[in-house]
Design an enzyme around this catalytic site. Sequence first.
Site, mmCIF file in Angstrom:
data_model
loop_
_atom_site.group_PDB
_atom_site.id
_atom_site.type_symbol
_atom_site.label_atom_id
_atom_site.label_comp_id
_atom_site.label_asym_id
_atom_site.label_seq_id
_atom_site.Cartn_x
_atom_site.Cartn_y
_atom_site.Cartn_z
ATOM 1 N N ARG A 432 7.438 -31.028 -10.520
ATOM 2 C CA ARG A 432 8.400 -30.387 -9.528
ATOM 3 C C ARG A 432 9.388 -31.500 -9.132
ATOM 4 O O ARG A 432 8.934 -32.744 -8.900
ATOM 5 C CB ARG A 432 7.553 -29.987 -8.454
ATOM 6 C CG ARG A 432 6.769 -28.790 -8.565
ATOM 7 C CD ARG A 432 5.524 -28.396 -7.736
ATOM 8 N NE ARG A 432 4.637 -27.751 -7.811
ATOM 9 C CZ ARG A 432 3.497 -27.896 -8.528
ATOM 10 N NH1 ARG A 432 3.375 -28.847 -9.074
ATOM 11 N NH2 ARG A 432 2.627 -27.051 -8.857
ATOM 12 N N ARG A 541 0.492 -4.400 -15.022
ATOM 13 C CA ARG A 541 2.017 -4.074 -14.670
ATOM 14 C C ARG A 541 2.935 -5.186 -14.221
ATOM 15 O O ARG A 541 4.067 -5.318 -14.179
ATOM 16 C CB ARG A 541 2.029 -2.990 -13.723
ATOM 17 C CG ARG A 541 1.604 -3.275 -12.618
ATOM 18 C CD ARG A 541 1.635 -1.959 -11.532
ATOM 19 N NE ARG A 541 2.946 -1.510 -11.355
ATOM 20 C CZ ARG A 541 3.157 -0.227 -11.031
ATOM 21 N NH1 ARG A 541 2.017 0.531 -10.362
ATOM 22 N NH2 ARG A 541 4.241 0.263 -10.958
ATOM 23 N N ASP A 557 6.322 3.545 -10.827
ATOM 24 C CA ASP A 557 5.220 4.451 -11.131
ATOM 25 C C ASP A 557 5.780 5.675 -11.920
ATOM 26 O O ASP A 557 7.057 6.259 -11.788
ATOM 27 C CB ASP A 557 4.502 4.907 -9.965
ATOM 28 C CG ASP A 557 3.726 3.918 -9.399
ATOM 29 O OD1 ASP A 557 3.271 3.046 -9.861
ATOM 30 O OD2 ASP A 557 3.208 4.235 -8.259
ATOM 31 N N GLU A 558 5.126 6.168 -12.794
ATOM 32 C CA GLU A 558 5.372 7.250 -13.668
ATOM 33 C C GLU A 558 5.913 8.543 -13.102
ATOM 34 O O GLU A 558 6.673 9.462 -13.521
ATOM 35 C CB GLU A 558 4.242 7.673 -14.595
ATOM 36 C CG GLU A 558 3.148 8.042 -14.217
ATOM 37 C CD GLU A 558 2.150 8.662 -15.120
ATOM 38 O OE1 GLU A 558 1.125 9.051 -14.801
ATOM 39 O OE2 GLU A 558 2.342 8.482 -16.491
ATOM 40 N N ASP A 559 5.343 8.740 -11.958
ATOM 41 C CA ASP A 559 5.564 9.698 -11.156
ATOM 42 C C ASP A 559 6.522 9.919 -10.106
ATOM 43 O O ASP A 559 6.804 10.620 -9.179
ATOM 44 C CB ASP A 559 4.210 10.739 -10.529
ATOM 45 C CG ASP A 559 3.515 9.653 -9.698
ATOM 46 O OD1 ASP A 559 3.930 8.614 -9.717
ATOM 47 O OD2 ASP A 559 2.392 10.084 -9.308
ATOM 48 N N GLU A 645 -2.807 -2.815 -6.391
ATOM 49 C CA GLU A 645 -2.096 -4.003 -7.127
ATOM 50 C C GLU A 645 -0.960 -4.022 -6.095
ATOM 51 O O GLU A 645 -0.128 -5.210 -6.166
ATOM 52 C CB GLU A 645 -1.709 -3.958 -8.523
ATOM 53 C CG GLU A 645 -0.828 -2.890 -8.732
ATOM 54 C CD GLU A 645 -1.055 -1.319 -8.396
ATOM 55 O OE1 GLU A 645 -0.014 -0.746 -8.532
ATOM 56 O OE2 GLU A 645 -2.281 -0.921 -8.336
ATOM 57 N N ASP A 646 -0.290 -2.938 -5.741
ATOM 58 C CA ASP A 646 0.872 -3.147 -4.971
ATOM 59 C C ASP A 646 0.795 -3.949 -3.448
ATOM 60 O O ASP A 646 1.664 -4.713 -3.171
ATOM 61 C CB ASP A 646 1.674 -1.479 -4.649
ATOM 62 C CG ASP A 646 0.253 -0.616 -3.951
ATOM 63 O OD1 ASP A 646 -0.772 -1.043 -4.074
ATOM 64 O OD2 ASP A 646 0.727 0.546 -3.956
ATOM 65 N N ARG A 693 -8.109 1.156 -0.231
ATOM 66 C CA ARG A 693 -7.091 0.226 0.230
ATOM 67 C C ARG A 693 -7.285 -0.424 1.298
ATOM 68 O O ARG A 693 -6.783 -1.394 1.692
ATOM 69 C CB ARG A 693 -5.860 1.285 0.194
ATOM 70 C CG ARG A 693 -5.336 1.723 -1.230
ATOM 71 C CD ARG A 693 -4.063 2.510 -1.029
ATOM 72 N NE ARG A 693 -2.794 1.965 -0.706
ATOM 73 C CZ ARG A 693 -2.310 1.546 -1.757
ATOM 74 N NH1 ARG A 693 -2.590 1.400 -3.232
ATOM 75 N NH2 ARG A 693 -0.830 1.089 -1.565
#
Length: 738
Positions: A432, A541, A557-559, A645-646, A693
């Site tokens: 760094r 993801r 998301d898919e939906d 995960e979110d 959650r």
Amino acid sequence: MQAKKRYLIVLSAGACLALLFCLGGVRLPAAGRRSRHDRSRRSDQPWPHYSDPLHRFQPWDREDTEEFNLHTSPRQKKEANTSAYRGRRCRMDSCFDFSACHRNGFKVYVYPPQKGEKISESYQNILSSIEGSRFYTADPGQACLFVLSLDTLDRDQLSPQYVHNLKTKVQNLPLWNDGRNHLIFNLYSGTWPDYTEDLGFDIGQAMLAKASISTDNFRPNFDVSIPLFSKEHLRTGGERGFLKYNSIPPFRKYMLVFKGKRYLTGIGSDTRNALYHVHNAEDVVLLTTCKHGKDWQKHKDARCDKDNAEYDKYDYKEMLHNSTFCLVPRGRRLGSFRFLEALQAACVPVVLSNGWELPFSEIIDWNRATVIGDERLLLQIPTTVRSIHPDKILSLRQQTQFLWEAYFSSVEKIVLTTLEIIQDRVLEHGSRSSLMWNSHPGGLFALPQYSAYQGDFPFYYATLGIKPYPKFTAVIHAVSPLVSQSQPILKLLVAVARSQYCAQILVLWNCDKPLPAKQRWPATSVPVIVIEGENKVMSSRFVPYETIVTDAVLSLDEDTVLSTTEVDFAFTVWQSFPERIVGYPARSHFWDSNKERWGYTSKWTNDYSMVLTGAAFFHRYYHHLYTNYLPATLKSMVDQLANCEDILMNFLVSAVTKLPPIKVTQKKQYKETMMGQSSRASRWADPDHFAQRQTCMNKFASWFGGMPLIHSQMRLDPVLFKDQVSILRKKYRDIERL
């Protein structure tokens, strides 16, 4: 006759010279014989420069005795003063084996605890921090660095934490190898009366991570100077700095303060004994007390009673929080607890400890956060600090808060910073820069494996005047089989592809069914890449796929149901805040005082602390950070639950930025109205989803050492949003129609 007198005079003079020579009074011939050798030897020694720093005064000890000075050469005196341990010439290229590091990466092995050996709480915190880090390995064959399980923190023979027979125990370790590739942690060394830096055993070729180390004994780019911290220092997380707001001008009630012990005799007594000369009981309050130790009354001087009475009048914390500068003089050892206390309190440290190698000096520019004085110029300190410009004081104060929270607020951060410094030495090509270490968010969050160029990290864009790439990559997480041309994922794909900012679409196929044929996907103007996720788990993801070349990632998301206009507007907002998560579905957290745990809520309010990654933009660096920074335990939990995960990504980004995410305008409903459109396999339809959650929130907070999420009430809308003007004047007019 005259000639005879001359001969007698010459003969007498010769006899006198011969007599003097025999008695040792004249040594010119010997000096003449050695002159050439002396010249050649002395030519290697440079002449002193007037600009060289003065050496610190030495306390009275055996080196000041007449016998020592008569029978000891200057070289022996120097070695006696500077060689606290063998191997002081060790450097990375001479005492470190790089082969294992290049073969297996930078992995750290901790020896298993030995039976009957007690470990102090502080050292256990150090070992636990290593074992919980991404560097840890349980296989010594994979290790690049080794850390002892034997407690080496306190090497003061008078301390109850002192480990006896350490020399034999260390030498019997099967992997010791004369200390090569070993790291030894130490806070206290030496004992009364001289407090030398000798650890009481031969460290061989091992590196030292040591507090209160002197510049004479510090081996540059080999040892690591660490701060002196107390046993109450938190293991993880740590308290935030005490600076709540910036006051202009940045002056406080006191200009300079100190409150601590005064040593009447022995090493470290000189500076503290002289503080009363500077104390004025107004804006310079320097208090000392003799009342410590068992025999303090036997040694007290004429000032003790007055000093003790003055000492009891002031509260230390009140002084600390209300002073512009805090004096940090040396104690018995060079380091002091006052150093970290001053940093946390945003009280600029004025260091008076000649010869002290400041903590993490290899990476931290202490001139940006401290005032470094000279013990011999104590009387000039008040004038010096009063002459510092208010702008400089404000800058120093802000830097103390950054350094405290980035590297010093917990034992874990101190340990990780130590390991990161060593890793940078091992992997020199990916080390760094000074900017990364000395500016927000700090070196611990700027991983050199991602890039060595600061311009590739989102949090340096503003500093460097860089703008992100004006395109994004959409990553759609697919978990349901493609059975109908009316499924939400296909509509979503078409809407995103129409965005003027979309560079490509990546469909992450995490479904148990085989990949659909290419003709099943709709035709679009941008490339659509379909790949199978790694092991088809939730964490896949956020894997840093090589196909993602844009700075911005649109996670979906898919939906999810979004229009092209919503995508365009959210991306425009993200370009102004590239270090944050910017998106649509918002959630919040709260503290449940009844259950004494963190809670998770999806209620629609004006307050939020998370933006779910089901429809959000963020920088692709966070993919790298999620995959390589977070421990395997948290990612395994996410994968096992197929949930959270979110939330974990929000925790990570808020921990890095110290800022909340940004919510943008959207239609009122999000998941609740779309659950009927998605398949029954959707995780949102799981009744245990909400309870999981809640559990995740507390597990994540435990690992981060606190709650990094920050509440916000800001929502960004398009210009003229909902204003009573012509719809033709509005750029994002379709958003109001949703």
